[in-house]
Structures are given as structure tokens and as C-alpha cells.
Design a protein around this motif. Structure first.
Motif, PDB file in Angstrom:
ATOM      1  N   SER A 112       8.800 -21.981 -18.308  1.00 30.82           N
ATOM      2  CA  SER A 112      10.245 -21.915 -18.103  1.00 30.82           C
ATOM      3  C   SER A 112      10.850 -23.231 -17.635  1.00 30.82           C
ATOM      4  CB  SER A 112      10.583 -20.814 -17.089  1.00 30.82           C
ATOM      5  OG  SER A 112      10.226 -19.562 -17.613  1.00 30.82           O
ATOM      6  N   VAL A 113      10.065 -24.079 -17.015  1.00 33.08           N
ATOM      7  CA  VAL A 113      10.601 -25.368 -16.562  1.00 33.08           C
ATOM      8  C   VAL A 113      10.672 -26.379 -17.707  1.00 33.08           C
ATOM      9  CG1 VAL A 113       9.785 -24.995 -14.206  1.00 33.08           C
ATOM     10  CG2 VAL A 113       8.389 -26.328 -15.793  1.00 33.08           C
ATOM     11  N   LEU A 114      10.074 -26.049 -18.833  1.00 31.85           N
ATOM     12  CA  LEU A 114      10.033 -26.983 -19.962  1.00 31.85           C
ATOM     13  C   LEU A 114      11.154 -26.767 -20.968  1.00 31.85           C
ATOM     14  CD1 LEU A 114       6.204 -26.803 -20.733  1.00 31.85           C
ATOM     15  CD2 LEU A 114       7.402 -28.519 -19.343  1.00 31.85           C
ATOM     16  N   VAL A 115      11.779 -25.591 -20.935  1.00 35.36           N
ATOM     17  CA  VAL A 115      12.743 -25.227 -21.970  1.00 35.36           C
ATOM     18  C   VAL A 115      13.992 -24.593 -21.359  1.00 35.36           C
ATOM     19  CG1 VAL A 115      10.981 -24.928 -23.773  1.00 35.36           C
ATOM     20  CG2 VAL A 115      11.598 -22.994 -22.324  1.00 35.36           C
ATOM     21  N   ASP A 116      15.027 -24.487 -22.178  1.00 38.91           N
ATOM     22  CA  ASP A 116      16.250 -23.800 -21.770  1.00 38.91           C
ATOM     23  C   ASP A 116      16.198 -22.316 -22.130  1.00 38.91           C
ATOM     24  OD1 ASP A 116      17.669 -26.249 -20.952  1.00 38.91           O
ATOM     25  OD2 ASP A 116      17.529 -26.721 -23.092  1.00 38.91           O
ATOM     26  N   ARG A 117      15.475 -22.015 -23.189  1.00 37.88           N
ATOM     27  CA  ARG A 117      15.268 -20.628 -23.633  1.00 37.88           C
ATOM     28  C   ARG A 117      13.804 -20.517 -24.041  1.00 37.88           C
ATOM     29  NH1 ARG A 117      18.449 -19.437 -28.566  1.00 37.88           N
ATOM     30  NH2 ARG A 117      20.161 -18.972 -27.135  1.00 37.88           N
ATOM     31  N   LEU A 118      13.160 -19.443 -23.582  1.00 36.40           N
ATOM     32  CA  LEU A 118      11.785 -19.197 -23.974  1.00 36.40           C
ATOM     33  C   LEU A 118      11.726 -17.870 -24.709  1.00 36.40           C
ATOM     34  CD1 LEU A 118       8.832 -20.167 -23.890  1.00 36.40           C
ATOM     35  CD2 LEU A 118       8.575 -18.857 -21.771  1.00 36.40           C
ATOM     36  N   VAL A 119      11.262 -17.931 -25.933  1.00 37.56           N
ATOM     37  CA  VAL A 119      11.091 -16.733 -26.748  1.00 37.56           C
ATOM     38  C   VAL A 119       9.642 -16.283 -26.603  1.00 37.56           C
ATOM     39  CG1 VAL A 119      11.196 -15.774 -29.075  1.00 37.56           C
ATOM     40  CG2 VAL A 119      12.859 -17.523 -28.369  1.00 37.56           C
ATOM     41  N   ILE A 120       9.476 -15.029 -26.220  1.00 37.48           N
ATOM     42  CA  ILE A 120       8.137 -14.451 -26.128  1.00 37.48           C
ATOM     43  C   ILE A 120       7.892 -13.755 -27.459  1.00 37.48           C
ATOM     44  CG2 ILE A 120       6.577 -13.006 -24.777  1.00 37.48           C
ATOM     45  CD1 ILE A 120       8.135 -15.279 -23.187  1.00 37.48           C
ATOM     46  N   GLY A 121       7.077 -14.378 -28.294  1.00 40.18           N
ATOM     47  CA  GLY A 121       6.799 -13.843 -29.619  1.00 40.18           C
ATOM     48  C   GLY A 121       5.680 -12.815 -29.550  1.00 40.18           C
ATOM     49  N   VAL A 122       5.995 -11.582 -29.854  1.00 39.30           N
ATOM     50  CA  VAL A 122       5.015 -10.497 -29.796  1.00 39.30           C
ATOM     51  C   VAL A 122       4.452 -10.291 -31.197  1.00 39.30           C
ATOM     52  CG1 VAL A 122       4.568  -8.125 -29.091  1.00 39.30           C
ATOM     53  CG2 VAL A 122       6.359  -9.450 -27.938  1.00 39.30           C
ATOM     54  N   ALA A 123       3.210 -10.701 -31.365  1.00 38.05           N
ATOM     55  CA  ALA A 123       2.590 -10.632 -32.683  1.00 38.05           C
ATOM     56  C   ALA A 123       2.278  -9.192 -33.062  1.00 38.05           C
ATOM     57  CB  ALA A 123       1.313 -11.462 -32.706  1.00 38.05           C
ATOM     58  N   ILE A 124       2.663  -8.850 -34.275  1.00 37.45           N
ATOM     59  CA  ILE A 124       2.309  -7.552 -34.858  1.00 37.45           C
ATOM     60  C   ILE A 124       1.032  -7.817 -35.644  1.00 37.45           C
ATOM     61  CG2 ILE A 124       3.014  -5.704 -36.419  1.00 37.45           C
ATOM     62  CD1 ILE A 124       5.946  -6.724 -35.931  1.00 37.45           C
ATOM     63  N   ASN A 125      -0.097  -7.552 -35.013  1.00 40.00           N
ATOM     64  CA  ASN A 125      -1.383  -7.846 -35.634  1.00 40.00           C
ATOM     65  C   ASN A 125      -2.150  -6.543 -35.807  1.00 40.00           C
ATOM     66  OD1 ASN A 125      -3.935  -8.708 -36.371  1.00 40.00           O
ATOM     67  ND2 ASN A 125      -3.865 -10.517 -35.054  1.00 40.00           N
ATOM     68  N   ARG A 126      -1.980  -5.963 -36.970  1.00 43.85           N
ATOM     69  CA  ARG A 126      -2.603  -4.668 -37.239  1.00 43.85           C
ATOM     70  C   ARG A 126      -4.131  -4.748 -37.244  1.00 43.85           C
ATOM     71  NH1 ARG A 126       2.219  -2.793 -38.306  1.00 43.85           N
ATOM     72  NH2 ARG A 126       3.596  -3.667 -39.836  1.00 43.85           N
ATOM     73  N   ASP A 127      -4.674  -5.926 -37.532  1.00 42.68           N
ATOM     74  CA  ASP A 127      -6.129  -6.092 -37.571  1.00 42.68           C
ATOM     75  C   ASP A 127      -6.769  -5.953 -36.191  1.00 42.68           C
ATOM     76  OD1 ASP A 127      -5.959  -6.539 -40.299  1.00 42.68           O
ATOM     77  OD2 ASP A 127      -5.895  -8.720 -40.084  1.00 42.68           O
ATOM     78  N   LYS A 128      -6.023  -6.249 -35.143  1.00 39.43           N
ATOM     79  CA  LYS A 128      -6.571  -6.171 -33.787  1.00 39.43           C
ATOM     80  C   LYS A 128      -6.598  -4.745 -33.254  1.00 39.43           C
ATOM     81  CE  LYS A 128      -5.996 -10.726 -31.753  1.00 39.43           C
ATOM     82  NZ  LYS A 128      -5.458 -11.452 -30.589  1.00 39.43           N
TER      83      LYS A 128
END
Length: 164
Positions: free
Chosen positions: A25-41
Motif C-alpha cells: 500500500s505504500v508503493l501505490v495509490d490504488r492496489l487491486v487484489i486480483g483473485v485468480a479463478i483457477n479451476r485446476d487448483k
């Protein structure tokens, strides 16, 4: 605005993940948490459950850090997801040297696909470095105490899944 993307399956989100989010959070103005849809897992928690848990954590963290935290499910290439959310920075958490070998290969491939997007590696705090979602799930499944590894809402969600 500097936008970062922190991708993962977050099945479930752990204190290690929370630590990386807080530190990124200290590196960016907005942080997107990308939630991977990984059906193989074969995740324990479905996408909606994982998104809900992450959003709950992000509400708290956003108030603490003062930056915008956005949860964004994705099923495409990581580099395409980064472009979709206008990220110029991908944040990856490292726990051990073995993580670095895989991540090093991923950076090379991502740079070949789009060399305008940088990758930054963050080490979790020492007390969180051993935490892995896979191990947390195993401990919870066997009735162990996971309170040192996840927040109380996540602990409750694990108990609900395993009937403990």
C-alpha cells in the motif's frame, strides 16, 4: 495515479497476504487484489466466498492505509489482468527461495508479453513467512488451531467448511 496488482488465489486469505497488502500500500495509490479463478487448483472456497473474505479484510486495511483497495476476480493471463485494471506494477509475495525460482520465470514471461509492467517482490514479515494457504487448510481440516495464520472471520469460515 500509480496502480498496483497483487494477484493470487487467496484460498483463503492469510495474515501473510494481509501483510503484503499492507506493505504494498505504500508503493501505490490504488492496489487491486486480483483473485485468480483457477479451476485446476480446486479451491476450498468458491470465488464469491474468497472475494467476500478479501473485501472484508480490505475494508479494514483501506481505513488503516488510506489507499483504495479493490478486489478484482480474473481468469485471463496475469499480464492481461494488469492491463485491464491499468496496473503498472505487479506485487508478488515471497516466502522462500523456492518461491523466487518460479516467480523469476513468471517475471521473464510477463516482461516478454508487456515490458511496461514492472514486478516488485515483497517478503512477508518473518512471523508470516511460513504461512501458506494450503497448509492452513490442512491444519483446519485436521482440527488444528489456525488463529496464528488467519483473521477471526477467516478462521470461522474454515471451521464452517470443515465442521469444526
Amino acid at each position: 495515479m500509480r496502480i498496483g496488482l497483487y494477484p493470487g488465489t487467496f484460498d483463503p486469505i492469510t495474515l501473510g497476504h494481509v501483510d503484503i497488502i499492507r506493505r504494498a500500500s505504500v508503493l501505490v495509490d490504488r492496489l487491486v487484489i486480483g483473485v485468480a479463478i483457477n479451476r485446476d487448483k480446486g479451491p476450498l472456497f468458491d470465488l464469491e466466498e474468497r472475494v467476500e473474505m478479501i473485501e472484508a479484510e480490505c475494508r479494514t486495511l483501506s481505513g488503516q492505509t488510506g489507499i483504495e483497495l479493490v478486489v478484482h476476480p480474473f481468469e485471463n493471463l496475469l499480464i492481461d489482468c494488469a492491463n485491464d485494471v491499468n496496473a503498472t506494477l505487479i506485487v508478488r509475495g515471497l516466502r522462500a527461495v523456492s518461491d523466487f525460482e518460479y516467480e523469476f520465470q513468471m517475471v521473464g514471461m510477463n516482461r516478454a508479453l508487456d515490458d511496461d509492467i514492472e514486478t516488485v517482490f515483497l517478503m512477508a514479515e518473518a512471523r508470516h513467512q511460513a504461512i501458506a494457504s494450503k497448509l492452513v487448510k490442512e491444519i483446519a481440516r485436521l482440527g488444528g488451531d489456525v488463529s496464528k495464520f488467519v483473521t477471526k472471520p477467516v478462521q470461522d469460515a474454515l471451521a464452517g467448511k470443515f465442521g469444526t
